[in-house]
Design a protein around this motif. Sequence first.
Motif, PDB file in Angstrom:
ATOM      1  N   GLN A  39       0.836  -1.207   0.000  1.00  0.00           N
ATOM      2  CA  GLN A  39       0.000   0.000   0.000  1.00  0.00           C
ATOM      3  C   GLN A  39       0.869   1.256   0.000  1.00  0.00           C
ATOM      4  O   GLN A  39       0.560   2.230  -0.695  1.00  0.00           O
ATOM      5  CB  GLN A  39      -0.952   0.010   1.200  1.00  0.00           C
ATOM      6  CG  GLN A  39      -1.941   1.169   1.183  1.00  0.00           C
ATOM      7  CD  GLN A  39      -2.825   1.171  -0.053  1.00  0.00           C
ATOM      8  OE1 GLN A  39      -3.466   0.179  -0.358  1.00  0.00           O
ATOM      9  NE2 GLN A  39      -2.866   2.283  -0.779  1.00  0.00           N
ATOM     10  N   LEU A  40       1.949   1.237   0.767  1.00  0.00           N
ATOM     11  CA  LEU A  40       2.861   2.383   0.781  1.00  0.00           C
ATOM     12  C   LEU A  40       3.453   2.620  -0.601  1.00  0.00           C
ATOM     13  O   LEU A  40       3.543   3.769  -1.057  1.00  0.00           O
ATOM     14  CB  LEU A  40       3.997   2.151   1.780  1.00  0.00           C
ATOM     15  CG  LEU A  40       3.624   1.985   3.244  1.00  0.00           C
ATOM     16  CD1 LEU A  40       4.859   1.675   4.075  1.00  0.00           C
ATOM     17  CD2 LEU A  40       2.904   3.195   3.773  1.00  0.00           C
ATOM     18  N   LEU A  41       3.855   1.541  -1.266  1.00  0.00           N
ATOM     19  CA  LEU A  41       4.393   1.672  -2.619  1.00  0.00           C
ATOM     20  C   LEU A  41       3.352   2.258  -3.571  1.00  0.00           C
ATOM     21  O   LEU A  41       3.653   3.138  -4.381  1.00  0.00           O
ATOM     22  CB  LEU A  41       4.892   0.321  -3.138  1.00  0.00           C
ATOM     23  CG  LEU A  41       6.195  -0.185  -2.538  1.00  0.00           C
ATOM     24  CD1 LEU A  41       6.410  -1.653  -2.882  1.00  0.00           C
ATOM     25  CD2 LEU A  41       7.372   0.654  -3.007  1.00  0.00           C
ATOM     26  N   LYS A  48       1.442  10.579  -3.566  1.00  0.00           N
ATOM     27  CA  LYS A  48       1.187  11.073  -2.216  1.00  0.00           C
ATOM     28  C   LYS A  48       2.508  11.382  -1.530  1.00  0.00           C
ATOM     29  O   LYS A  48       3.503  10.688  -1.744  1.00  0.00           O
ATOM     30  CB  LYS A  48       0.424  10.043  -1.376  1.00  0.00           C
ATOM     31  CG  LYS A  48      -1.012   9.868  -1.772  1.00  0.00           C
ATOM     32  CD  LYS A  48      -1.708   8.946  -0.788  1.00  0.00           C
ATOM     33  CE  LYS A  48      -3.165   8.734  -1.180  1.00  0.00           C
ATOM     34  NZ  LYS A  48      -3.836   7.820  -0.234  1.00  0.00           N
ATOM     35  N   SER A  49       2.511  12.403  -0.711  1.00  0.00           N
ATOM     36  CA  SER A  49       3.735  12.752   0.013  1.00  0.00           C
ATOM     37  C   SER A  49       3.981  11.750   1.136  1.00  0.00           C
ATOM     38  O   SER A  49       3.054  11.109   1.637  1.00  0.00           O
ATOM     39  CB  SER A  49       3.617  14.160   0.614  1.00  0.00           C
ATOM     40  OG  SER A  49       2.773  14.151   1.750  1.00  0.00           O
ATOM     41  N   GLN A  50       5.245  11.635   1.515  1.00  0.00           N
ATOM     42  CA  GLN A  50       5.593  10.718   2.589  1.00  0.00           C
ATOM     43  C   GLN A  50       4.900  11.118   3.895  1.00  0.00           C
ATOM     44  O   GLN A  50       4.446  10.263   4.651  1.00  0.00           O
ATOM     45  CB  GLN A  50       7.110  10.671   2.779  1.00  0.00           C
ATOM     46  CG  GLN A  50       7.820   9.992   1.624  1.00  0.00           C
ATOM     47  CD  GLN A  50       9.281   9.785   1.887  1.00  0.00           C
ATOM     48  OE1 GLN A  50       9.693   9.599   3.016  1.00  0.00           O
ATOM     49  NE2 GLN A  50      10.085   9.796   0.823  1.00  0.00           N
ATOM     50  N   GLU A  56      -1.734   8.997   7.327  1.00  0.00           N
ATOM     51  CA  GLU A  56      -2.863   8.114   6.998  1.00  0.00           C
ATOM     52  C   GLU A  56      -2.722   6.727   7.608  1.00  0.00           C
ATOM     53  O   GLU A  56      -3.707   6.118   8.014  1.00  0.00           O
ATOM     54  CB  GLU A  56      -3.000   7.978   5.474  1.00  0.00           C
ATOM     55  CG  GLU A  56      -3.563   9.188   4.791  1.00  0.00           C
ATOM     56  CD  GLU A  56      -3.645   9.034   3.279  1.00  0.00           C
ATOM     57  OE1 GLU A  56      -3.222   7.998   2.729  1.00  0.00           O
ATOM     58  OE2 GLU A  56      -4.151   9.972   2.633  1.00  0.00           O
ATOM     59  N   HIS A  57      -1.492   6.219   7.662  1.00  0.00           N
ATOM     60  CA  HIS A  57      -1.273   4.856   8.139  1.00  0.00           C
ATOM     61  C   HIS A  57      -0.729   4.799   9.575  1.00  0.00           C
ATOM     62  O   HIS A  57      -0.470   3.711  10.086  1.00  0.00           O
ATOM     63  CB  HIS A  57      -0.329   4.115   7.184  1.00  0.00           C
ATOM     64  CG  HIS A  57      -0.888   3.936   5.812  1.00  0.00           C
ATOM     65  ND1 HIS A  57      -1.883   3.027   5.523  1.00  0.00           N
ATOM     66  CD2 HIS A  57      -0.616   4.576   4.646  1.00  0.00           C
ATOM     67  CE1 HIS A  57      -2.185   3.099   4.233  1.00  0.00           C
ATOM     68  NE2 HIS A  57      -1.437   4.029   3.690  1.00  0.00           N
ATOM     69  N   HIS A  58      -0.541   5.981  10.165  1.00  0.00           N
ATOM     70  CA  HIS A  58      -0.042   6.081  11.552  1.00  0.00           C
ATOM     71  C   HIS A  58       1.292   5.353  11.715  1.00  0.00           C
ATOM     72  O   HIS A  58       1.463   4.505  12.597  1.00  0.00           O
ATOM     73  CB  HIS A  58      -1.075   5.538  12.544  1.00  0.00           C
ATOM     74  CG  HIS A  58      -2.435   6.121  12.368  1.00  0.00           C
ATOM     75  ND1 HIS A  58      -2.730   7.430  12.685  1.00  0.00           N
ATOM     76  CD2 HIS A  58      -3.578   5.596  11.862  1.00  0.00           C
ATOM     77  CE1 HIS A  58      -3.995   7.680  12.405  1.00  0.00           C
ATOM     78  NE2 HIS A  58      -4.529   6.583  11.899  1.00  0.00           N
ATOM     79  N   ILE A  64       8.561   4.497   5.324  1.00  0.00           N
ATOM     80  CA  ILE A  64       8.201   4.893   3.963  1.00  0.00           C
ATOM     81  C   ILE A  64       9.444   5.122   3.101  1.00  0.00           C
ATOM     82  O   ILE A  64       9.412   4.949   1.881  1.00  0.00           O
ATOM     83  CB  ILE A  64       7.313   6.148   4.001  1.00  0.00           C
ATOM     84  CG1 ILE A  64       6.074   5.862   4.845  1.00  0.00           C
ATOM     85  CG2 ILE A  64       6.909   6.593   2.602  1.00  0.00           C
ATOM     86  CD1 ILE A  64       5.318   7.090   5.264  1.00  0.00           C
ATOM     87  N   THR A  65      10.542   5.448   3.731  1.00  0.00           N
ATOM     88  CA  THR A  65      11.776   5.757   3.002  1.00  0.00           C
ATOM     89  C   THR A  65      12.217   4.615   2.108  1.00  0.00           C
ATOM     90  O   THR A  65      12.636   4.824   0.965  1.00  0.00           O
ATOM     91  CB  THR A  65      12.899   6.131   3.994  1.00  0.00           C
ATOM     92  OG1 THR A  65      12.470   7.263   4.742  1.00  0.00           O
ATOM     93  CG2 THR A  65      14.183   6.459   3.274  1.00  0.00           C
TER      94      THR A  65
END
Length: 88
Positions: A39-41, A48-50, A56-58, A64-65
């Motif tokens: 989902q992050l990918l 979407k910004s980091q 959103e995902h807490h 995310i990096t």
Amino acid sequence: MSSELIRIFAETTDYDEMQGLFNELLTPKERADMELRWQLLKDLYQGKSQRTIAAEHHISLCKITRGSKILKNEHSISRKILAQNHGG
């Protein structure tokens, strides 16, 4: 990951069989972690910004990096799959 396991994944073309295999091999937490990583990918690929993704995902920006680095690589398999499945 072993070449045998990769071969098994590559040869498994039935959706229900693959889902069953993942359910047998991975714990619910491991499956959730894989879902979150994907989902992050997708979120990063969609622009979407980091910081937005983290909120959103807490989760921390550190999680995310890795995804961001993956998508910056023009030879990334994940990037190729996202382009095929989500346009671009």
